[in-house]
Design a protein around this motif. Structure first.
Motif, PDB file in Angstrom:
ATOM      1  N   HIS A 136      26.607  15.269  14.753  1.00 54.27           N
ATOM      2  CA  HIS A 136      27.395  15.218  13.533  1.00 54.27           C
ATOM      3  C   HIS A 136      26.857  14.059  12.693  1.00 54.27           C
ATOM      4  N   LEU A 137      25.850  14.346  11.909  1.00 47.52           N
ATOM      5  CA  LEU A 137      25.190  13.318  11.122  1.00 47.52           C
ATOM      6  C   LEU A 137      26.002  12.987   9.886  1.00 47.52           C
ATOM      7  N   ARG A 138      26.063  11.689   9.578  1.00 50.52           N
ATOM      8  CA  ARG A 138      26.728  11.247   8.357  1.00 50.52           C
ATOM      9  C   ARG A 138      26.086   9.927   7.945  1.00 50.52           C
ATOM     10  N   PRO A 139      26.084   9.639   6.671  1.00 51.72           N
ATOM     11  CA  PRO A 139      25.510   8.361   6.227  1.00 51.72           C
ATOM     12  C   PRO A 139      26.388   7.184   6.681  1.00 51.72           C
ATOM     13  N   VAL A 140      25.738   6.094   7.062  1.00 50.12           N
ATOM     14  CA  VAL A 140      26.443   4.863   7.431  1.00 50.12           C
ATOM     15  C   VAL A 140      25.744   3.683   6.775  1.00 50.12           C
ATOM     16  N   SER A 141      26.495   2.639   6.512  1.00 52.08           N
ATOM     17  CA  SER A 141      25.899   1.439   5.925  1.00 52.08           C
ATOM     18  C   SER A 141      25.151   0.660   7.002  1.00 52.08           C
ATOM     19  N   ALA A 142      24.246  -0.183   6.562  1.00 53.93           N
ATOM     20  CA  ALA A 142      23.496  -1.011   7.506  1.00 53.93           C
ATOM     21  C   ALA A 142      24.445  -1.925   8.271  1.00 53.93           C
ATOM     22  N   GLY A 143      25.480  -2.436   7.596  1.00 52.74           N
ATOM     23  CA  GLY A 143      26.454  -3.308   8.261  1.00 52.74           C
ATOM     24  C   GLY A 143      27.191  -2.601   9.380  1.00 52.74           C
ATOM     25  N   GLU A 144      27.611  -1.362   9.121  1.00 52.93           N
ATOM     26  CA  GLU A 144      28.304  -0.589  10.153  1.00 52.93           C
ATOM     27  C   GLU A 144      27.376  -0.313  11.328  1.00 52.93           C
ATOM     28  N   LEU A 145      26.130  -0.006  11.040  1.00 56.39           N
ATOM     29  CA  LEU A 145      25.145   0.249  12.082  1.00 56.39           C
ATOM     30  C   LEU A 145      24.945  -0.996  12.947  1.00 56.39           C
ATOM     31  N   MET A 146      24.865  -2.163  12.315  1.00 59.91           N
ATOM     32  CA  MET A 146      24.698  -3.411  13.059  1.00 59.91           C
ATOM     33  C   MET A 146      25.939  -3.694  13.912  1.00 59.91           C
ATOM     34  N   ASP A 147      27.115  -3.440  13.363  1.00 64.50           N
ATOM     35  CA  ASP A 147      28.348  -3.645  14.128  1.00 64.50           C
ATOM     36  C   ASP A 147      28.379  -2.751  15.360  1.00 64.50           C
ATOM     37  N   ARG A 148      27.970  -1.518  15.197  1.00 66.17           N
ATOM     38  CA  ARG A 148      27.950  -0.589  16.336  1.00 66.17           C
ATOM     39  C   ARG A 148      26.919  -1.023  17.377  1.00 66.17           C
ATOM     40  N   ALA A 149      25.747  -1.474  16.905  1.00 62.37           N
ATOM     41  CA  ALA A 149      24.704  -1.920  17.838  1.00 62.37           C
ATOM     42  C   ALA A 149      25.175  -3.135  18.621  1.00 62.37           C
ATOM     43  N   GLU A 150      25.840  -4.062  17.967  1.00 59.52           N
ATOM     44  CA  GLU A 150      26.347  -5.245  18.657  1.00 59.52           C
ATOM     45  C   GLU A 150      27.427  -4.872  19.661  1.00 59.52           C
ATOM     46  N   GLY A 151      28.269  -3.920  19.313  1.00 62.96           N
ATOM     47  CA  GLY A 151      29.347  -3.504  20.199  1.00 62.96           C
ATOM     48  C   GLY A 151      28.861  -2.779  21.442  1.00 62.96           C
ATOM     49  N   SER A 152      27.744  -2.064  21.343  1.00 62.32           N
ATOM     50  CA  SER A 152      27.256  -1.295  22.499  1.00 62.32           C
ATOM     51  C   SER A 152      26.459  -2.135  23.472  1.00 62.32           C
ATOM     52  N   SER A 153      26.080  -3.345  23.091  1.00 69.06           N
ATOM     53  CA  SER A 153      25.269  -4.164  23.988  1.00 69.06           C
ATOM     54  C   SER A 153      26.102  -4.933  24.986  1.00 69.06           C
ATOM     55  N   SER A 154      27.426  -4.956  24.834  1.00 66.60           N
ATOM     56  CA  SER A 154      28.260  -5.715  25.775  1.00 66.60           C
ATOM     57  C   SER A 154      28.791  -4.864  26.893  1.00 66.60           C
TER      58      SER A 154
END
Length: 68
Positions: free
Chosen positions: A50-68
């Motif tokens: 389910h592709l949708r556009p996301v902001s770079a900030g949201e992408l960074m927040d998700r990346a930070e959240g998945s590393s813990s």
């Protein structure tokens, strides 16, 4: 099996360390299994994205959240 070995053979002061190791390895194994199942779905063309556009900030927040 390892839990039973810990209970019977490992001294009390080392059990917490061993339990933590078993827990961490179980988590790694679960992620590996999930990845293999996802790859199987991808190769069967059964994966629904389910592709949708996301902001770079949201992408960074998700990346930070998945590393813990």
């Amino acid at each position: 099996m390892y839990r039973e070995l810990l209970r019977e053979w490992v001294p009390e002061k080392k059990r917490a360390t061993y339990y933590a190791f078993i827990h961490d390895e179980s988590e790694c194994l679960s992620r590996l299994i999930d990845n293999v199942l996802q790859l199987a779905r991808m190769t069967r063309n059964d994966l629904r994205l389910h592709l949708r556009p996301v902001s770079a900030g949201e992408l960074m927040d998700r990346a930070e959240g998945s590393s813990s």
